[in-house]
Design an enzyme around this catalytic site. Sequence first.
Site, PDB file in Angstrom:
ATOM      1  N   GLY A 172       0.831  -1.165  -0.079  1.00  0.00           N
ATOM      2  CA  GLY A 172       0.120   0.095   0.113  1.00  0.00           C
ATOM      3  C   GLY A 172       0.929   1.280   0.236  1.00  0.00           C
ATOM      4  N   GLY A 210       1.664   5.131   1.180  1.00  0.00           N
ATOM      5  CA  GLY A 210       1.687   5.582   2.495  1.00  0.00           C
ATOM      6  C   GLY A 210       2.744   5.346   3.223  1.00  0.00           C
ATOM      7  N   HIS A 211       3.597   4.514   3.056  1.00  0.00           N
ATOM      8  CA  HIS A 211       4.835   4.027   3.484  1.00  0.00           C
ATOM      9  C   HIS A 211       6.235   4.844   2.740  1.00  0.00           C
ATOM     10  CE1 HIS A 211       2.191   1.471   5.301  1.00  0.00           C
ATOM     11  NE2 HIS A 211       1.993   0.573   4.353  1.00  0.00           N
ATOM     12  N   HIS A 261       0.077   0.354   9.724  1.00  0.00           N
ATOM     13  CA  HIS A 261      -1.299   0.949   9.279  1.00  0.00           C
ATOM     14  C   HIS A 261      -2.139   1.237  10.213  1.00  0.00           C
ATOM     15  CE1 HIS A 261       0.134  -2.282   6.388  1.00  0.00           C
ATOM     16  NE2 HIS A 261      -0.020  -1.392   5.685  1.00  0.00           N
ATOM     17  N   CYS A 300      13.685  38.564  25.377  1.00  0.00           N
ATOM     18  CA  CYS A 300      14.810  39.483  25.466  1.00  0.00           C
ATOM     19  C   CYS A 300      15.380  39.681  26.782  1.00  0.00           C
ATOM     20  CB  CYS A 300      14.434  40.544  24.780  1.00  0.00           C
ATOM     21  SG  CYS A 300      15.969  42.000  25.008  1.00  0.00           S
ATOM     22  N   SER A 360      20.438  38.687  19.924  1.00  0.00           N
ATOM     23  CA  SER A 360      20.854  39.549  20.775  1.00  0.00           C
ATOM     24  C   SER A 360      22.410  38.962  21.239  1.00  0.00           C
ATOM     25  CB  SER A 360      20.251  39.948  22.049  1.00  0.00           C
ATOM     26  OG  SER A 360      19.920  38.631  22.589  1.00  0.00           O
ATOM     27  N   THR A 379      16.422  49.570  17.905  1.00  0.00           N
ATOM     28  CA  THR A 379      17.540  48.211  18.032  1.00  0.00           C
ATOM     29  C   THR A 379      18.249  48.816  19.331  1.00  0.00           C
ATOM     30  OG1 THR A 379      19.422  49.009  16.827  1.00  0.00           O
ATOM     31  CG2 THR A 379      17.580  47.531  15.616  1.00  0.00           C
ATOM     32  N   ASP A 420      12.280  50.000  22.732  1.00  0.00           N
ATOM     33  CA  ASP A 420      12.757  48.629  22.217  1.00  0.00           C
ATOM     34  C   ASP A 420      13.410  47.901  23.485  1.00  0.00           C
ATOM     35  OD1 ASP A 420      13.888  46.833  20.145  1.00  0.00           O
ATOM     36  OD2 ASP A 420      15.617  47.577  21.204  1.00  0.00           O
ATOM     37  N   GLY A 446      15.636  45.893  23.799  1.00  0.00           N
ATOM     38  CA  GLY A 446      17.121  45.308  23.647  1.00  0.00           C
ATOM     39  C   GLY A 446      17.905  46.698  24.311  1.00  0.00           C
TER      40      GLY A 446
END
Length: 593
Positions: free
Chosen positions: A55, A57-58, A226, A417, A460, A511, A566, A568
């Site tokens: 079959g 599916g394998h 199966h 962060c 970062s 940033t 921001d 950071g």
Amino acid sequence: MSAKHFINDPTHLVNTALHALTITNPSVALDVENKIVYRRPKDGASQVSIISGGGSGHEPSFGAFVGDGLLAAGVAGTIFASPSAEQIRKAIMSRVDADKGILVTVMNYTGDVLNFGMGVEKAKAAGLKVEMLVVGDDVGVGRAAAGKVGRRGIAGTVLVHKISGALAARGASLEDVYKVAKLTAENIISVGASLEHVHVPGRALPDPNSDETLAQEEVEIGMGIHNEPGSGRAVVELPELVKKMLSQLLDSQDKDRAFLNVNSNEVVLLINNLGGVSVLELGGITAEVVGQLEKSYNIKPVRILAGTYMTSLNGLGFSISILNVVNTNIGGPSMLQLLDAPCEATGWTAPINTETWEAKSTKTRESASSADENVKSSGLKLDPESAKAALTAALQRVIDVEPEVTRYDTVVGDGDCGIGLKRGAEAVKKFISDKPLSGDAVVDLFKIVQVVETTMDGTSGALYAIYLNSLAHALREQSAGEADSKVWGAALKQASQALSKYTPAQPGDRTLVDALQPFVDTLNSTGDLKKAAEAARKGAEGTKGMKASLGRTVYIGGSGYEQVPDPGAWGLSQFFLGLAGIKPSEAEDYEIV
């Protein structure tokens, strides 16, 4: 298990997947009507043709194992259903070279055995020389439950295909190819496990309250390919699961499952992905299996194959197969030589050659010297105690503001962060507490960079590592003497220029550079650490309402940036404030609306 599919028509899915095999491997062709993938004819000596199938599916079994050195043809049924006897007859009688005979290898499932059997008998009646081998390697269902049906065929079957295919490619007779294939099948044991049943495209969704659905914590041990149930369900972590699976494979006292006495010094291990396990997790599973084999059974496999060989669609599970390597007694190549032999089939993935395996190399490269041995002194002096006190205050400030930074990053980022900065700060703080600074600015900074590199990840972490390494390099280029604000200012400016090679971030892009650049510029122009720290704080504050040009916020959109700075930049500004000795109560208040 997800019931969502890109292709929901199962007929279209199978047909297009089979067609794709001819696209990725020019040496194979497709009989569309009969769903037969076969090797294109070519000049050269005849050889035994090996046919398999089952079959769909394998995948990659069986079509993707068609190619030189492996199968001559693969016959596909619909998903999880055997191909018809007529499909199989046509594969045997018209799609492969029959001059030296044909070996048909099939997994032990009733539909497959009957339909392939009919095809074989029709071919024999027509005068062809054909042998058929049924492979049953699964121990998940023991003797008592299996009854007369016998063991199911699962992933270990691909080892039979590979070894017999390599022997056929050497020109061996049908008798020898069949003998070695049978010997291989008799020396393989396998067992699988899965966290969930799979959904077949085009079928109705399963009832979440039915037995088809496993509970969140459950694993089905011995599940077939199966969706068939295995030996039972359990709530276990991976180490205990692997222990149970290996016990079913190797416990000689378990009379219901002791199908093979693994007493060879040579064992092949196959860890097979049932389709839905990530490559990362399969690696962890492989390490666990190999570790337990050695520790509990003193088995050190001579070959270890880990990958996707026989699936259950996108099954969230894996299987373990063990091949006991034995003498083939045909006066030719060994099982391992046949396993290692090259082939040209897209489904077979075993790129390590014989010489590499047999070298058993244990050589390693020496690790780099420690920071103390590897970094030359710079001649730039600083007072160790003063530097430690300032750094400790700065790092503690970063640790203390983690909830604040995390809150900001939850609005505009991934929310990690603050945790990342805190993790790095805690590690550096512990390091300088445990190991006194040397008083050499470059040596001490280099040690700190190593801590940052091992504790801070993500974007970062990379930025800080690049910047601090560049800073250490820039400091080394300064004249020997006291590492005063002028020296630090010049080095910081040079490090900023180096950082710009790796990121386009500039002030105004929202940033950490919005805090870093004002600090560097002010320190260079005034030589005053406190003024530089205040400039960094104001720069970070200025990012509130600033639309990001870089980072995650750019592509997730939203309006959170209007309410918070921001993260950071804010975290870095707090470090500078702590470094300058400016207490939170002394800094200008900044509240988030």
